[in-house]
Write a protein that holds these residues in place. Structure first.
Motif, PDB file in Angstrom:
ATOM      1  N   ARG A 208       0.834  -1.212   0.000  1.00 23.38           N
ATOM      2  CA  ARG A 208       0.000   0.000   0.000  1.00 23.38           C
ATOM      3  C   ARG A 208       0.867   1.260   0.000  1.00 23.38           C
ATOM      4  O   ARG A 208       0.554   2.238  -0.683  1.00 23.38           O
ATOM      5  N   THR A 209       1.953   1.226   0.765  1.00 24.26           N
ATOM      6  CA  THR A 209       2.844   2.383   0.793  1.00 24.26           C
ATOM      7  C   THR A 209       3.530   2.563  -0.558  1.00 24.26           C
ATOM      8  O   THR A 209       3.718   3.685  -1.034  1.00 24.26           O
ATOM      9  N   GLN A 211       2.290   1.772  -3.472  1.00 23.72           N
ATOM     10  CA  GLN A 211       1.299   2.329  -4.398  1.00 23.72           C
ATOM     11  C   GLN A 211       1.029   3.794  -4.103  1.00 23.72           C
ATOM     12  O   GLN A 211       0.930   4.619  -5.015  1.00 23.72           O
ATOM     13  N   ARG A 212       0.912   4.128  -2.809  1.00 20.29           N
ATOM     14  CA  ARG A 212       0.586   5.495  -2.420  1.00 20.29           C
ATOM     15  C   ARG A 212       1.705   6.474  -2.765  1.00 20.29           C
ATOM     16  O   ARG A 212       1.464   7.609  -3.175  1.00 20.29           O
ATOM     17  N   THR A 213       2.938   6.036  -2.620  1.00 16.68           N
ATOM     18  CA  THR A 213       4.082   6.920  -2.858  1.00 16.68           C
ATOM     19  C   THR A 213       4.673   6.756  -4.257  1.00 16.68           C
ATOM     20  O   THR A 213       5.646   7.438  -4.607  1.00 16.68           O
ATOM     21  N   ASN A 214       4.093   5.843  -5.035  1.00 24.76           N
ATOM     22  CA  ASN A 214       4.590   5.575  -6.389  1.00 24.76           C
ATOM     23  C   ASN A 214       6.081   5.210  -6.357  1.00 24.76           C
ATOM     24  O   ASN A 214       6.899   5.712  -7.135  1.00 24.76           O
TER      25      ASN A 214
END
Length: 236
Positions: A208-209, A211-214
């Motif tokens: 998730r991190t 994906q969130r931070t690309n």
């Protein structure tokens, strides 16, 4: 070894020795560098050698050279968008240029390459994998430097070189995959210990991190194991 009229048994022995030496190298770059050196020693008429690659059908690079000349010639091809090396990469398995002064296929390239001291060239496609391509390019200051024997020996040499390079690249990819797995495992362990998470929960946090931070999962795991931080401010 780059002599004309050599015995076929001698050639077979030499190519076997070359292949064995290439397979013993530690990295893909070491293999590339060894290929161009061995090409000049093996293929009759070759005075210089280079390897040109294309990644994703877009990024064109000269990744190995015996000296500066191949890079200078390749730069001319980049600038003119024409030449035998590009032809070998995209269209043909072998491209021969006996005399650049008489060459009509790539006029802009031929004129500038001649100024660099190149009179004849021979290019072999090394590999085509999806959108990635590679070619071995041989150069000579002499007109018609590459005869039938050069073509025969060059084709055999390119085949051996392609196998050795594929093996080296596969080993590097496997090593990178193992390192990535280990990094992610260490990162999961840090999160499990710090936040009392299960292994699955820790992996979910990483994904998730990412994906969130690309950010690539591997890079995220590397940051966590090196700095103790998941992002610029550690959060779950």
């Amino acid at each position: 070894m780059a002599t004309r009229g050599g015995d076929r048994d001698d050639l077979a022995t030499h190519l076997s020795d070359v292949a064995r030496a290439l397979h013993e190298l530690d990295s893909a770059q070491d293999t590339l560098d060894a290929i161009v050196r061995a090409a000049v020693e093996t293929v009759p008429g070759a005075r210089h050698a280079g390897i040109m690659t294309v990644v994703g059908k877009r990024q064109v690079d000269t990744v190995a050279m015996t000296d500066d000349l191949p890079g200078e010639v390749d730069q001319v091809q980049f600038e003119t968008s024409q030449g035998p090396c590009l032809e070998a990469l995209f269209n043909e398995k072998k491209v021969s240029v006996p005399d650049l002064a008489a060459e009509t296929r790539w006029p802009a390239f031929s004129e500038r390459a001649r100024r660099l001291g190149v009179s004849s060239m021979l290019s072999f496609q090394l590999y085509v994998r999806d959108d990635d391509l590679g070619a071995l390019n041989l150069y000579s200051p002499d007109v018609e430097a590459f005869d039938d024997e050069s073509h025969h020996v060059g084709r055999l040499f390119a085949s051996h070189a392609a196998v050795a390079l594929a093996t080296a690249q596969q080993q590097e990819h496997l090593a990178e995959a193992v390192q990535t797995r280990d990094l992610i495992g260490q990162a999961k362990g840090i999160l499990m210990e710090r936040h009392k998470l299960t292994a699955d929960q820790a992996f979910t946090v990483l994904v998730r991190t990412s994906q969130r931070t690309n950010t690539r999962l591997r890079d995220l795991a590397d940051r966590l194991t090196r700095t103790g931080e998941l992002t610029s401010s550690d959060q779950t």
